[in-house]
Structures are given as C-alpha cells and as structure tokens.
Scaffold this motif. Structure first.
Motif, PDB file in Angstrom:
ATOM      1  N   VAL A  34      -9.007   7.538  -2.151  1.00  0.00           N
ATOM      2  CA  VAL A  34      -8.063   7.177  -3.209  1.00  0.00           C
ATOM      3  C   VAL A  34      -7.015   6.256  -2.592  1.00  0.00           C
ATOM      4  O   VAL A  34      -6.422   6.581  -1.558  1.00  0.00           O
ATOM      5  CB  VAL A  34      -7.378   8.421  -3.812  1.00  0.00           C
ATOM      6  CG1 VAL A  34      -6.387   8.012  -4.907  1.00  0.00           C
ATOM      7  CG2 VAL A  34      -8.415   9.395  -4.360  1.00  0.00           C
ATOM      8  N   HIS A  35      -6.804   5.090  -3.213  1.00  0.00           N
ATOM      9  CA  HIS A  35      -5.812   4.127  -2.744  1.00  0.00           C
ATOM     10  C   HIS A  35      -4.826   3.853  -3.874  1.00  0.00           C
ATOM     11  O   HIS A  35      -5.234   3.666  -5.023  1.00  0.00           O
ATOM     12  CB  HIS A  35      -6.472   2.800  -2.343  1.00  0.00           C
ATOM     13  CG  HIS A  35      -7.627   2.946  -1.401  1.00  0.00           C
ATOM     14  ND1 HIS A  35      -7.483   3.385  -0.111  1.00  0.00           N
ATOM     15  CD2 HIS A  35      -8.951   2.712  -1.584  1.00  0.00           C
ATOM     16  CE1 HIS A  35      -8.674   3.399   0.483  1.00  0.00           C
ATOM     17  NE2 HIS A  35      -9.576   3.007  -0.400  1.00  0.00           N
TER      18      HIS A  35
ATOM     19  N   LEU B 290       0.860  -1.171   0.000  1.00  0.00           N
ATOM     20  CA  LEU B 290       0.000   0.000   0.000  1.00  0.00           C
ATOM     21  C   LEU B 290       0.900   1.225   0.000  1.00  0.00           C
ATOM     22  O   LEU B 290       1.561   1.521   0.995  1.00  0.00           O
ATOM     23  CB  LEU B 290      -0.914  -0.010   1.226  1.00  0.00           C
ATOM     24  CG  LEU B 290      -1.932   1.127   1.328  1.00  0.00           C
ATOM     25  CD1 LEU B 290      -2.915   1.093   0.161  1.00  0.00           C
ATOM     26  CD2 LEU B 290      -2.676   1.057   2.667  1.00  0.00           C
ATOM     27  N   VAL B 291       0.950   1.934  -1.109  1.00  0.00           N
ATOM     28  CA  VAL B 291       1.806   3.116  -1.221  1.00  0.00           C
ATOM     29  C   VAL B 291       1.212   4.280  -0.443  1.00  0.00           C
ATOM     30  O   VAL B 291       1.904   4.982   0.289  1.00  0.00           O
ATOM     31  CB  VAL B 291       1.991   3.499  -2.704  1.00  0.00           C
ATOM     32  CG1 VAL B 291       2.823   4.776  -2.830  1.00  0.00           C
ATOM     33  CG2 VAL B 291       2.656   2.361  -3.461  1.00  0.00           C
TER      34      VAL B 291
ATOM     35  N   MET C 222      -5.074   9.009   5.145  1.00  0.00           N
ATOM     36  CA  MET C 222      -5.730   8.288   6.221  1.00  0.00           C
ATOM     37  C   MET C 222      -4.691   7.934   7.293  1.00  0.00           C
ATOM     38  O   MET C 222      -3.479   8.006   7.060  1.00  0.00           O
ATOM     39  CB  MET C 222      -6.388   7.011   5.683  1.00  0.00           C
ATOM     40  CG  MET C 222      -7.581   7.247   4.791  1.00  0.00           C
ATOM     41  SD  MET C 222      -8.435   5.676   4.402  1.00  0.00           S
ATOM     42  CE  MET C 222      -9.563   6.230   3.116  1.00  0.00           C
ATOM     43  N   LYS C 223      -5.145   7.535   8.458  1.00  0.00           N
ATOM     44  CA  LYS C 223      -4.264   7.288   9.604  1.00  0.00           C
ATOM     45  C   LYS C 223      -3.200   6.244   9.295  1.00  0.00           C
ATOM     46  O   LYS C 223      -2.074   6.333   9.782  1.00  0.00           O
ATOM     47  CB  LYS C 223      -5.084   6.850  10.813  1.00  0.00           C
ATOM     48  CG  LYS C 223      -5.988   7.931  11.377  1.00  0.00           C
ATOM     49  CD  LYS C 223      -6.800   7.400  12.550  1.00  0.00           C
ATOM     50  CE  LYS C 223      -7.744   8.462  13.090  1.00  0.00           C
ATOM     51  NZ  LYS C 223      -8.583   7.924  14.203  1.00  0.00           N
ATOM     52  N   THR C 224      -3.546   5.238   8.504  1.00  0.00           N
ATOM     53  CA  THR C 224      -2.613   4.130   8.255  1.00  0.00           C
ATOM     54  C   THR C 224      -1.847   4.260   6.940  1.00  0.00           C
ATOM     55  O   THR C 224      -1.173   3.307   6.527  1.00  0.00           O
ATOM     56  CB  THR C 224      -3.386   2.792   8.255  1.00  0.00           C
ATOM     57  OG1 THR C 224      -4.483   2.897   7.333  1.00  0.00           O
ATOM     58  CG2 THR C 224      -3.945   2.495   9.653  1.00  0.00           C
ATOM     59  N   SER C 225      -1.926   5.396   6.293  1.00  0.00           N
ATOM     60  CA  SER C 225      -1.223   5.589   5.019  1.00  0.00           C
ATOM     61  C   SER C 225       0.279   5.628   5.228  1.00  0.00           C
ATOM     62  O   SER C 225       0.769   6.369   6.089  1.00  0.00           O
ATOM     63  CB  SER C 225      -1.683   6.878   4.341  1.00  0.00           C
ATOM     64  OG  SER C 225      -0.961   7.101   3.158  1.00  0.00           O
ATOM     65  N   PRO C 226       1.077   4.869   4.454  1.00  0.00           N
ATOM     66  CA  PRO C 226       2.543   4.993   4.538  1.00  0.00           C
ATOM     67  C   PRO C 226       3.051   6.385   4.128  1.00  0.00           C
ATOM     68  O   PRO C 226       4.094   6.816   4.600  1.00  0.00           O
ATOM     69  CB  PRO C 226       3.040   3.910   3.568  1.00  0.00           C
ATOM     70  CG  PRO C 226       1.929   2.907   3.527  1.00  0.00           C
ATOM     71  CD  PRO C 226       0.679   3.730   3.606  1.00  0.00           C
ATOM     72  N   LEU C 227       2.335   7.036   3.231  1.00  0.00           N
ATOM     73  CA  LEU C 227       2.631   8.428   2.888  1.00  0.00           C
ATOM     74  C   LEU C 227       1.822   9.312   3.836  1.00  0.00           C
ATOM     75  O   LEU C 227       0.618   9.478   3.651  1.00  0.00           O
ATOM     76  CB  LEU C 227       2.269   8.716   1.428  1.00  0.00           C
ATOM     77  CG  LEU C 227       3.199   8.107   0.375  1.00  0.00           C
ATOM     78  CD1 LEU C 227       2.594   8.248  -1.019  1.00  0.00           C
ATOM     79  CD2 LEU C 227       4.572   8.751   0.415  1.00  0.00           C
ATOM     80  N   LYS C 228       2.484   9.847   4.850  1.00  0.00           N
ATOM     81  CA  LYS C 228       1.799  10.622   5.883  1.00  0.00           C
ATOM     82  C   LYS C 228       1.580  12.061   5.459  1.00  0.00           C
ATOM     83  O   LYS C 228       2.398  12.622   4.736  1.00  0.00           O
ATOM     84  CB  LYS C 228       2.613  10.579   7.185  1.00  0.00           C
ATOM     85  CG  LYS C 228       2.888   9.171   7.696  1.00  0.00           C
ATOM     86  CD  LYS C 228       1.605   8.470   8.109  1.00  0.00           C
ATOM     87  CE  LYS C 228       1.912   7.103   8.755  1.00  0.00           C
ATOM     88  NZ  LYS C 228       0.676   6.344   9.035  1.00  0.00           N
TER      89      LYS C 228
ATOM     90  N   PRO D  90       7.859   6.226  -5.326  1.00  0.00           N
ATOM     91  CA  PRO D  90       7.253   6.750  -4.091  1.00  0.00           C
ATOM     92  C   PRO D  90       7.603   5.886  -2.891  1.00  0.00           C
ATOM     93  O   PRO D  90       7.452   4.667  -2.930  1.00  0.00           O
ATOM     94  CB  PRO D  90       5.747   6.715  -4.388  1.00  0.00           C
ATOM     95  CG  PRO D  90       5.588   5.730  -5.505  1.00  0.00           C
ATOM     96  CD  PRO D  90       6.845   5.786  -6.302  1.00  0.00           C
ATOM     97  N   VAL D  91       8.099   6.520  -1.852  1.00  0.00           N
ATOM     98  CA  VAL D  91       8.480   5.822  -0.626  1.00  0.00           C
ATOM     99  C   VAL D  91       7.782   6.505   0.546  1.00  0.00           C
ATOM    100  O   VAL D  91       7.400   7.675   0.460  1.00  0.00           O
ATOM    101  CB  VAL D  91      10.011   5.838  -0.420  1.00  0.00           C
ATOM    102  CG1 VAL D  91      10.704   5.065  -1.527  1.00  0.00           C
ATOM    103  CG2 VAL D  91      10.545   7.270  -0.363  1.00  0.00           C
ATOM    104  N   PRO D  92       7.590   5.770   1.659  1.00  0.00           N
ATOM    105  CA  PRO D  92       6.943   6.373   2.830  1.00  0.00           C
ATOM    106  C   PRO D  92       7.662   7.649   3.263  1.00  0.00           C
ATOM    107  O   PRO D  92       8.893   7.728   3.210  1.00  0.00           O
ATOM    108  CB  PRO D  92       7.048   5.283   3.898  1.00  0.00           C
ATOM    109  CG  PRO D  92       7.144   4.011   3.119  1.00  0.00           C
ATOM    110  CD  PRO D  92       7.923   4.354   1.884  1.00  0.00           C
ATOM    111  N   ARG D  93       6.880   8.642   3.671  1.00  0.00           N
ATOM    112  CA  ARG D  93       7.479   9.875   4.181  1.00  0.00           C
ATOM    113  C   ARG D  93       6.706  10.340   5.409  1.00  0.00           C
ATOM    114  O   ARG D  93       5.500  10.099   5.519  1.00  0.00           O
ATOM    115  CB  ARG D  93       7.526  10.970   3.116  1.00  0.00           C
ATOM    116  CG  ARG D  93       6.205  11.508   2.648  1.00  0.00           C
ATOM    117  CD  ARG D  93       6.398  12.752   1.769  1.00  0.00           C
ATOM    118  NE  ARG D  93       7.139  12.505   0.554  1.00  0.00           N
ATOM    119  CZ  ARG D  93       7.701  13.471  -0.182  1.00  0.00           C
ATOM    120  NH1 ARG D  93       7.598  14.742   0.194  1.00  0.00           N
ATOM    121  NH2 ARG D  93       8.356  13.180  -1.288  1.00  0.00           N
ATOM    122  N   PRO D  94       7.405  10.992   6.344  1.00  0.00           N
ATOM    123  CA  PRO D  94       6.727  11.467   7.553  1.00  0.00           C
ATOM    124  C   PRO D  94       5.820  12.650   7.236  1.00  0.00           C
ATOM    125  O   PRO D  94       5.953  13.300   6.198  1.00  0.00           O
ATOM    126  CB  PRO D  94       7.888  11.876   8.462  1.00  0.00           C
ATOM    127  CG  PRO D  94       9.008  12.225   7.515  1.00  0.00           C
ATOM    128  CD  PRO D  94       8.851  11.302   6.356  1.00  0.00           C
TER     129      PRO D  94
END
Length: 261
Positions: A100-101, A85-86, A255-261, A153-157
């Motif tokens: 949007v997912h 999940l990006v 959303m709360k659980t999105s890896p892209l914060k 795209p990578v997780p970001r705070p």
C-alpha cells in the motif's frame, strides 16, 4: 430475563433521545450549498492524495519491496516533482502479499498531472514500472481528499504498526459521517494514534479511509478499549455504524524507506 429486556429497550430509547437532542447543537454542514469535497476538505490547502493497492505475486514480494525502495524515495526527494511519499507499507493482517502506497500532491489535480507527465519522461521510473508489472497480480488506486478535522499526516518515528480502516458508506451519508467524526477525532487524539483521514474522489466512491498508528497489537487493543471510557464515543459508534455498507481493516508494516515509520 423478563425484567432485563424492557429495561434495555427503555435505556436504548432514552440514549437515542438524549443523543438526538445533543446532535441538535452540533454544527451541521448543509449539503445543498456546495459539493461534498468542498464542505469536508481542508480550505487552507489544495492537497490531493493517491492511495495505491498492489497485490504482489508471493514469490516476488521481496524483489518488489527492493524495487520500490530503490526508486520511490528518489521521486519523493526530487523537488521537480510536486508530490511526496506519505507512507509505504506491506499488509501484515488483511490481504496477504499486498503493498500500500500513499502519495500527497500539493497543488491538487494540476500537480498530479504535472507529476504524471514528468514521470513518463523519467527512464528510471519507466523501467521500474515495467519491472513492477511482472511482479503484480492486480493493482488499483483511488484519489482522495483529507477531512478538514484530521491532522495532516506527517513523518513519525518508529517502530509502529499501522491500521488502515476502510469504510464503504451508503451513498448520501458522507456529510453525516463527517459531522460525527469531527467530534470523534478529539476523543481519539489523546494517545496520538490518529494519522490521517481521507474520503474518495475518484475510484470507489463514498469510501473513507482512517489511518492509525500503534506501537504493537496490544497497544492497539488497549487504546481502542480506552476510547469506550470517554464520553461521547459510544454515541459516535451508535450513529455511524448504520451509515456503513462494508468495512475492512488492514494491519500494515512500514517498508524501510517509508516516512511513516
């Protein structure tokens, strides 16, 4: 006014001629040698992306978000599923009551098929899908490839807001779009706002999605205005706007659980 108009025309003519001359030195991709997806996508991986647009009944949005937060992260975290999940968002400005997912499938179409087959055997997911169906007004998706010149795209705070800019291009212009944006992305990387760039493979064809991250709406405004002060940005806009049939902008909240914060 009589003096301004000829000067303006003369300037635009000179700008077009100069920009055309510069474009001769840009490495062009010959569209006759291979499929667009092979020419534009990254060669070092075989990532496939799926973007989902869910239009939710307004009274069900909170319950829908809670349902997604309970189920989607478990699929993301399970190594049995070759997918990630990006990011997952609610649209803030644009279409209202929309989710949007964005999913990544490492391994291309075989990975997508494997995930779909396994999910059909996953009772928790099937229960989620049945419950989700009661909350939706409509849904659609697209399968995408990522442009070779964008970062993965990578997780970001966070906290951040995200803008999804979607472009419907004139058929046959995807290579030209890629040639100009291969230079433009260098201009737009300076504030680290560029998250990902994708083009459609299945669904609405000749569709491009650019995903950007900003701290807030004012930061977005300042960053976009600053791009006009950098050499080459005006040329990119000048030559890519005629390629577009339709464009849309969504401002989205993770959303709360999105890896892209």
């Amino acid at each position: 006014t009589g003096q301004f108009r000829p000067n303006k025309v003369k300037y635009l003519s000179a700008f077009r001629e100069d920009s055309w001359f510069k474009s001769l030195f840009v490495r062009k991709v010959d569209p006759r040698k291979d499929a667009h997806s092979h020419l534009l996508a990254k060669k070092e991986d075989n990532n496939l992306y799926k973007i989902q647009f869910h239009n939710v009944k307004p009274e069900c949005l909170d319950a829908y978000n809670k349902l997604c937060e309970d189920v989607l992260p478990s699929i993301h975290a399970d190594s049995e599923y070759p997918c990630e999940l990006v990011g997952t968002w609610n649209t803030w400005y644009g279409e209202q009551d929309q989710a949007v997912h964005l999913w990544r499938y490492r391994g291309g179409y075989p990975a997508l098929t494997e995930v779909m087959n396994k999910l059909r055997q996953n009772k928790a997911f099937m229960d989620y899908r049945n419950e989700r169906g009661k909350m939706l007004l409509s849904r659609r998706n697209q399968l995408l490839r990522e442009f070779s010149f964008w970062n993965e795209p990578v997780p970001r705070p966070g906290p951040n807001i995200y803008e999804l800019r979607s472009y419907q291009l004139r058929p046959g212009t995807m290579i030209e779009w890629g040639n100009y944006w291969a230079r433009a992305i260098e201009i737009r990387q300076q504030n680290h706002e560029a998250v990902g760039g994708f083009f459609s493979q299945i669904g609405n064809l000749y569709t491009v999605h650019h995903l950007w991250a900003y701290k807030d709406l004012q930061s977005r405004e300042d960053t976009r205005n600053a791009a006009w002060q950098r050499e080459g940005w005006d040329e990119v806009v000048y030559y890519t706007v005629p390629l577009i049939q339709h464009m849309e902008s969504r401002i989205m909240i993770p959303m709360k659980t999105s890896p892209l914060k």
